[in-house]
Design an enzyme around this catalytic site. Structure first.
Site, mmCIF file in Angstrom:
data_model
loop_
_atom_site.group_PDB
_atom_site.id
_atom_site.type_symbol
_atom_site.label_atom_id
_atom_site.label_comp_id
_atom_site.label_asym_id
_atom_site.label_seq_id
_atom_site.Cartn_x
_atom_site.Cartn_y
_atom_site.Cartn_z
ATOM 1 N N LYS A 8 -20.127 -19.655 -98.314
ATOM 2 C CA LYS A 8 -19.548 -18.502 -97.483
ATOM 3 C C LYS A 8 -18.919 -18.950 -96.284
ATOM 4 C CE LYS A 8 -21.523 -14.526 -97.315
ATOM 5 N NZ LYS A 8 -22.631 -13.609 -97.142
ATOM 6 N N THR A 40 -27.557 -1.342 -89.742
ATOM 7 C CA THR A 40 -28.065 0.129 -89.953
ATOM 8 C C THR A 40 -29.797 0.031 -90.118
ATOM 9 O OG1 THR A 40 -26.070 0.808 -90.954
ATOM 10 C CG2 THR A 40 -28.083 2.299 -90.997
ATOM 11 N N CYS A 43 -23.734 2.174 -98.665
ATOM 12 C CA CYS A 43 -24.144 2.585 -97.444
ATOM 13 C C CYS A 43 -25.070 3.912 -97.574
ATOM 14 C CB CYS A 43 -22.984 2.771 -96.452
ATOM 15 S SG CYS A 43 -22.730 1.111 -95.612
ATOM 16 N N LYS A 47 -15.267 3.533 -104.627
ATOM 17 C CA LYS A 47 -13.887 4.193 -104.006
ATOM 18 C C LYS A 47 -12.932 3.060 -103.952
ATOM 19 C CE LYS A 47 -13.798 4.247 -99.409
ATOM 20 N NZ LYS A 47 -13.925 4.375 -98.059
#
Length: 449
Positions: A37, A129, A274, A337
């Site tokens: 990465k 989160t 999420c 989405k």
């Protein structure tokens, strides 16, 4: 002298935050434990699709022609400790396997590794989160394990990125929330006001609170949005039973400014990395705190959401005559989405998978999500275009509201299908346009056309 910034974790959140901090003029060092990465980002390439992110990254990555050189990537914790004044922790908190609670192992590992290399005063900023109560525990960990001890401060600065709008949301956020702890936290607040000086200068509200409130803001916001989506989907169920039209219903109640129009489009529900896991983790944490009754309504929110997927499968089965064996089903959409290649907990792929398991011949097309979809569901059929996916189909399911699908020519598409039946799982197509082209149009919560 401007503070130097590090970003721990270079996934969706971290890569976007690192590039945005460089855009704001800071020297930035991103860290990831995955060498591949780091190598990819150092070439100016991103491992996910996010509009504008590749261009932003290439504008700043050191060594690329024409870049500012303000952004570098590494796998070395020692380099991070020596370089940074402000360390943003942006690692993932996925849902635990077989549980509602979130998995804090990545956050804990990141804080533990970072603490060991903090030998001078620094501000650590959590953006992940996390369950409420985590920040206080992690602040104690930093104080105990950092060589700099009490000179290392912690602030909690939750992210509010929308996939597809992440660059805009980072550079021009609608609010900045900062949780600080106890005496001395004002120093962290002052430093973050410096980091976010540009958006604050543009009028972005800067909300300062304690750790628990900052931790709760993200999960509370996601829970509210999930509730609003499931509310209109519950109304869609009632509309179907009563012969009403949920689109007109949503339009009518949306004119009330106490309610608003956003997130009132009925369909197959929400997904992604999420909302589903955040509301489940919120319920789990409330239970641990003895406040589980306060969030029992989220169980129904989650249930309504998952029920929409099953209902779409039932509508598709009904459309093809009561059974999927020998029937071809086109699925338009794979990402959860539009403007994203994220297929985590995607309603579109979930529906496609259910139909496939029940014997349907399913072919999927998505403008950006195909590679990820193939890795998750390799047994599904995939096509290189919407027309190819629909060739010979007995029913077409519209499950991700990409602009490309809204702009399809139903007349031309009608020439390649076996039967002109479309089920609009996002209430985003024009019923009249499809009906005039000879299609039977069906949508969740609306009368059959």
């Amino acid at each position: 002298m401007a503070p130097r910034i590090t970003v721990i974790g270079t996934g969706y959140l971290g890569a976007t935050h690192a590039a945005a901090m460089a855009e704001l003029g800071f020297e930035v060092l991103g860290l990831d434990v995955a060498q591949e990465k780091v190598a990819m980002l150092s070439r100016g390439e991103v491992p996910m699709y996010e509009p504008g992110l590749t261009e932003l990254l290439r504008r700043h990555v050191a060594g690329l022609e024409g870049s500012t050189g303000r952004l570098r990537f590494t796998t070395s914790w020692e380099e991070v400790g020596e370089f940074g004044d402000v360390h943003f922790v942006c690692v993932n908190t996925p849902q635990k396997h077989g549980e509602y609670a979130c998995d804090m192992s990545y956050v804990d590992a990141a804080f533990t590794s970072l603490a060991r290399v903090l030998r001078r005063p620094a501000l650590v900023v959590g953006k992940s989160t996390v369950p409420v109560g985590s920040a206080a525990r992690l602040a104690a960990l930093l104080a105990e394990r950092s060589p700099a001890g009490a000179e290392v401060e912690l602030a909690w600065n939750p992210e509010f990125l929308r996939e597809g709008f992440a660059v805009e949301d980072t550079l021009h956020p609608d609010r900045i929330v900062v949780g600080i702890g106890g005496v001395g936290g004002e120093r962290g607040e002052k430093l973050l006001r410096e980091v976010y000086a540009k958006p604050i200068g543009e009028g972005t509200p800067f909300v300062v609170c304690d750790y628990p409130t900052a931790e709760l803001v993200k999960t509370a916001a996601n829970s509210f949005l999930a509730t609003k989506i499931s509310f209109i989907n519950a109304m869609a169920e009632v509309c179907e039973a009563a012969g009403g039209d949920v689109v007109r219903l949503a339009e009518a109640i949306g004119h009330d400014d106490r309610i608003g129009r956003k997130f009132l489009r009925a369909g197959v529900g929400f997904g992604g990395g999420c909302l589903p896991k955040d509301i489940r983790a919120f319920m789990a944490r409330a239970g641990e705190l003895g406040a589980d009754e306060a969030l029992t309504f989220l169980r129904e929110v989650d249930s309504i959401n998952m029920r929409r997927r099953s209902h779409m499968v039932e509508l598709a089965r009904e459309a093809v005559g009561g059974g999927f064996l020998g029937r071809r089903v086109a699925v338009l959409g794979a990402s959860f989405k539009p403007d994203s290649d994220d297929v985590r907990d995607s309603p579109a792929l979930n529906v496609a998978g259910q139909i496939h398991l029940q014997g349907g011949q399913v072919t999927v097309y998505d403008p950006k999500g195909m590679p990820n979809a193939r890795r998750v569901f390799p047994t599904l059929g995939y096509a290189d275009s919407a027309a190819e996916a629909c060739r010979g189909a007995h029913v077409v399911l519209h499950l991700t509201e990409w602009a490309e699908f809204r702009e399809l020519d139903p007349v031309a598409l009608g020439e390649v299908v076996a039967e002109r039946r479309v089920i609009d799982g996002r209430n985003a197509l024009s019923p009249r346009e499809w009906q005039e082209a000879g299609w039977t149009y069906r949508a969740l919560g609306r009368p059959t056309v």
